[in-house]
Motif scaffolding. Structure first.
Motif, PDB file in Angstrom:
ATOM      1  N   TYR A  18      10.497  46.297 -10.709  1.00 57.58           N
ATOM      2  CA  TYR A  18       9.695  45.090 -10.904  1.00 57.58           C
ATOM      3  C   TYR A  18      10.194  44.076  -9.893  1.00 57.58           C
ATOM      4  O   TYR A  18      11.352  43.666  -9.938  1.00 57.58           O
ATOM      5  CB  TYR A  18       9.844  44.552 -12.326  1.00 57.58           C
ATOM      6  N   THR A  27       4.029  39.723 -10.269  1.00 59.22           N
ATOM      7  CA  THR A  27       5.112  40.699 -10.159  1.00 59.22           C
ATOM      8  C   THR A  27       4.535  42.034  -9.702  1.00 59.22           C
ATOM      9  O   THR A  27       3.517  42.481 -10.205  1.00 59.22           O
ATOM     10  CB  THR A  27       5.825  40.873 -11.512  1.00 59.22           C
ATOM     11  N   THR A  29       4.797  46.020  -9.494  1.00 60.83           N
ATOM     12  CA  THR A  29       5.391  47.153 -10.193  1.00 60.83           C
ATOM     13  C   THR A  29       5.347  48.357  -9.267  1.00 60.83           C
ATOM     14  O   THR A  29       4.307  48.667  -8.702  1.00 60.83           O
ATOM     15  CB  THR A  29       4.610  47.466 -11.491  1.00 60.83           C
TER      16      THR A  29
END
Length: 65
Positions: A18, A27, A29
């Motif tokens: 992350y 964010t 991933t």
């Protein structure tokens, strides 16, 4: 004759990454394959430099979807 068994972690496993941009934003991933947490963090830092991202890594479990 005994067979040589290597530890389970001798083969790469997936780690979740992350990466949160320091300047704000969504964010990211991602995943990296690594033999241990230190290697996973190093690989994540190559993708997401310290100057631009806050990075957290987790071991990907077989139960995760």
């Amino acid at each position: 004759m005994m067979q040589d068994h290597t530890p389970a972690r001798s083969h790469p496993v997936l780690y979740l990454v992350y990466a949160t941009p320091l300047a704000g934003g969504a964010t990211v991933t991602d995943t990296v394959a690594a033999r241990d947490e230190s290697e996973a963090y190093q690989k994540a830092r190559e993708l997401y430099p310290r100057e631009h991202f806050d990075v957290t890594i987790y071991l990907q479990s077989a139960d995760d979807d």
